[in-house]
Motif scaffolding. Structure first.
Motif, PDB file in Angstrom:
ATOM      1  N   ILE A 181       2.268   7.265 -13.174  1.00 59.25           N
ATOM      2  CA  ILE A 181       1.908   7.548 -14.566  1.00 59.25           C
ATOM      3  C   ILE A 181       2.149   6.337 -15.458  1.00 59.25           C
ATOM      4  CG2 ILE A 181       2.551   8.936 -16.589  1.00 59.25           C
ATOM      5  CD1 ILE A 181       2.742  11.345 -14.705  1.00 59.25           C
ATOM      6  N   PRO A 182       3.312   5.666 -15.386  1.00 60.68           N
ATOM      7  CA  PRO A 182       3.460   4.423 -16.167  1.00 60.68           C
ATOM      8  C   PRO A 182       2.442   3.347 -15.785  1.00 60.68           C
ATOM      9  CG  PRO A 182       5.610   5.251 -15.524  1.00 60.68           C
ATOM     10  CD  PRO A 182       4.592   6.076 -14.783  1.00 60.68           C
ATOM     11  N   HIS A 183       2.041   3.305 -14.508  1.00 63.18           N
ATOM     12  CA  HIS A 183       1.025   2.329 -14.090  1.00 63.18           C
ATOM     13  C   HIS A 183      -0.308   2.600 -14.779  1.00 63.18           C
ATOM     14  CE1 HIS A 183      -1.352  -0.377 -11.659  1.00 63.18           C
ATOM     15  NE2 HIS A 183      -2.065   0.629 -11.169  1.00 63.18           N
ATOM     16  N   LEU A 184      -0.708   3.872 -14.840  1.00 62.43           N
ATOM     17  CA  LEU A 184      -1.960   4.209 -15.518  1.00 62.43           C
ATOM     18  C   LEU A 184      -1.876   3.915 -17.015  1.00 62.43           C
ATOM     19  CD1 LEU A 184      -2.930   7.578 -13.768  1.00 62.43           C
ATOM     20  CD2 LEU A 184      -3.812   5.271 -13.318  1.00 62.43           C
ATOM     21  N   ILE A 185      -0.711   4.162 -17.606  1.00 64.24           N
ATOM     22  CA  ILE A 185      -0.533   3.832 -19.024  1.00 64.24           C
ATOM     23  C   ILE A 185      -0.676   2.339 -19.245  1.00 64.24           C
ATOM     24  CG2 ILE A 185       1.184   3.773 -20.878  1.00 64.24           C
ATOM     25  CD1 ILE A 185       2.183   6.508 -19.820  1.00 64.24           C
ATOM     26  N   GLY A 205      -6.761  -2.201 -21.425  1.00 67.05           N
ATOM     27  CA  GLY A 205      -8.172  -1.938 -21.652  1.00 67.05           C
ATOM     28  C   GLY A 205      -8.963  -1.680 -20.388  1.00 67.05           C
ATOM     29  N   ARG A 206      -8.276  -1.445 -19.259  1.00 71.20           N
ATOM     30  CA  ARG A 206      -8.949  -1.286 -17.971  1.00 71.20           C
ATOM     31  C   ARG A 206      -9.081   0.177 -17.531  1.00 71.20           C
ATOM     32  NH1 ARG A 206      -5.381  -4.569 -14.089  1.00 71.20           N
ATOM     33  NH2 ARG A 206      -7.025  -4.017 -12.582  1.00 71.20           N
ATOM     34  N   PHE A 207      -8.548   1.091 -18.334  1.00 73.12           N
ATOM     35  CA  PHE A 207      -8.579   2.517 -17.972  1.00 73.12           C
ATOM     36  C   PHE A 207      -8.795   3.318 -19.250  1.00 73.12           C
ATOM     37  CE2 PHE A 207      -6.204   6.414 -16.372  1.00 73.12           C
ATOM     38  CZ  PHE A 207      -7.117   6.738 -15.376  1.00 73.12           C
ATOM     39  N   PRO A 208     -10.012   3.261 -19.812  1.00 72.35           N
ATOM     40  CA  PRO A 208     -10.272   3.804 -21.152  1.00 72.35           C
ATOM     41  C   PRO A 208     -10.399   5.327 -21.182  1.00 72.35           C
ATOM     42  CG  PRO A 208     -12.276   2.866 -20.256  1.00 72.35           C
ATOM     43  CD  PRO A 208     -11.189   2.543 -19.269  1.00 72.35           C
ATOM     44  N   ALA A 248     -10.801   4.496 -12.541  1.00 72.55           N
ATOM     45  CA  ALA A 248      -9.887   3.810 -11.630  1.00 72.55           C
ATOM     46  C   ALA A 248     -10.645   2.855 -10.713  1.00 72.55           C
ATOM     47  CB  ALA A 248      -9.104   4.833 -10.806  1.00 72.55           C
ATOM     48  N   ALA A 249     -11.805   3.298 -10.220  1.00 76.23           N
ATOM     49  CA  ALA A 249     -12.603   2.436  -9.351  1.00 76.23           C
ATOM     50  C   ALA A 249     -13.096   1.197 -10.096  1.00 76.23           C
ATOM     51  CB  ALA A 249     -13.784   3.227  -8.789  1.00 76.23           C
ATOM     52  N   LEU A 250     -13.520   1.380 -11.337  1.00 75.28           N
ATOM     53  CA  LEU A 250     -13.961   0.232 -12.127  1.00 75.28           C
ATOM     54  C   LEU A 250     -12.799  -0.718 -12.394  1.00 75.28           C
ATOM     55  CD1 LEU A 250     -16.326   2.084 -14.635  1.00 75.28           C
ATOM     56  CD2 LEU A 250     -16.987   0.672 -12.671  1.00 75.28           C
ATOM     57  N   ALA A 251     -11.597  -0.171 -12.612  1.00 77.20           N
ATOM     58  CA  ALA A 251     -10.414  -1.015 -12.794  1.00 77.20           C
ATOM     59  C   ALA A 251     -10.102  -1.793 -11.533  1.00 77.20           C
ATOM     60  CB  ALA A 251      -9.210  -0.161 -13.192  1.00 77.20           C
TER      61      ALA A 251
END
Length: 361
Positions: A316-320, A326-329, A203-206
């Motif tokens: 949850i939809p935001h993380l999906i 490709g920002r939350f692998p 999340a921090a890298l995103a």
């Protein structure tokens, strides 16, 4: 009544037992979900030991699957919907209406084991099974849930990756994105590189944090953190506070403690820069020895955080979506196990070989 298999606990320290169970049809307000994947979380293992003396126990609070049927009064989901299961909340108290459902005033009752109000069982394995954990007990081929902990997602979402969003990944990512809200170019120290900590790293890298530093005793997990793009992965035996100060030029802007250990939280606060903020998400015990003068004179802050301080239907939809970009692998953190191999999955997690084991049905 649907018949399926479930991973049951009959004794605190004994291996899980895979057994045939019958799951009741949904009654008023209930949703029957066919489970496709369910993550194993540290909270499951803790409650397996300390939660209750009644047996057998059916755990699981990171389920994902497809709605099979709904009971009377259910209007937000329909059969065929793909869903992610998460924590329960009442939706009516002052905290729920303030968009902080993790702090629901009725959360303890709603998320602990419990039978229906009329005492009838939801799950039977020759005898009633103690279920209702987080309103789902999803370590089984079917689970009975409710509208407040069932999040509808897009049909093409991979349940293997979606399941841990219900708790572990939501907790780590939410602590960073919802509570700390780091600005690009800042620095973050993450203490503990398990599922929660590494979700916080991603999340921090995103969020384009300039430098993420991980403190973790497992060499396998330190190596994984480095491969994800952290600036450094430190062994806690090697004076991580001094190392963090050296790497950041005085201290980290933010810190995330996932360990639940008072001494580690004290280190996290000590490693902060002026004006830095630390957040604790681990449910440990004890009192951290935090230097009050350092806290006040350097303008630091310490926050507690449950379930990522998130509104699951939004987060949850935001993380999906972040994953789709490709920002939350999170696929780098997940390992699939057939549900019959539950004990091998737990062993691999304990050994540090696997970050987030997910059982499949």
């Amino acid at each position: 009544m649907p018949t399926t298999t479930a991973t049951l606990s009959y004794a605190d320290e004994d291996p899980f037992v895979v057994a045939d169970v019958e799951v009741d049809e949904p009654r008023g307000g209930e949703i029957l979900v066919r489970i496709e994947a369910a993550g194993i979380c540290h909270t499951d293992l803790v409650n397996r030991v300390a939660g209750t003396s009644d047996r057998p126990v059916l755990l699981g609070h990171e389920g994902a699957g497809v709605v099979e049927a709904v009971g009377d009064g259910v209007g937000t989901v329909t059969p065929g919907d793909r869903v992610v299961l998460t924590f329960r909340h009442c939706g009516r108290c002052v905290n729920c209406t303030a968009q902080r459902p993790a702090y629901c005033r009725d959360a303890l009752r709603l998320n602990q084991f419990g039978a229906r109000a009329d005492g009838t069982p939801r799950v039977v394995a020759g005898q009633p099974v103690l279920d209702g954990f987080f309103g789902q007990s999803s370590l089984a081929g079917y689970a009975l849930t409710t509208e407040d902990n069932t999040v509808v997602v897009e049909a093409d979402v991979d349940p293997l990756l979606a399941a841990p969003l219900g708790c572990g990944f939501q907790t780590g990512a939410g602590a960073v994105l919802n509570l700390l809200r780091p600005r690009p170019g800042r620095t973050l120290a993450v203490f503990g590189a398990g599922a929660v900590g590494l979700a916080g790293v991603l999340a921090a890298l995103a969020a384009e944090v300039e430098a993420v530093i991980v403190v973790e005793p497992s060499p396998q997990r330190r190596a994984l953190a480095e491969s994800l793009g952290v600036r450094a992965a430190l062994d806690p035996a090697d004076d991580p506070v001094r190392a963090i100060r050296d790497l950041t030029g005085g201290g980290a802007d933010y810190a995330l403690d996932t360990t639940g250990r008072p001494d580690v939280l004290a280190d996290a606060v000590s490693a902060l820069a002026v004006g830095g903020a630390a957040v604790a998400v681990g449910l440990g015990a004890g009192v951290p020895k935090i230097d009050l003068r350092d806290l006040v004179m350097r303008g630091k802050s310490v926050h507690g955080c449950l379930e990522g301080d998130s509104v699951p239907t939004v987060f949850i939809p935001h993380l999906i979506e972040l994953h789709a970009q490709g920002r939350f692998p999170i696929e780098r953190l997940v390992a699939a196990f057939p549900h019959g191999d539950v004990n091998a999955a737990v062993s691999a997690q304990h050994a540090g070989d696997v970050v987030k084991p997910v059982l499949t049905w």
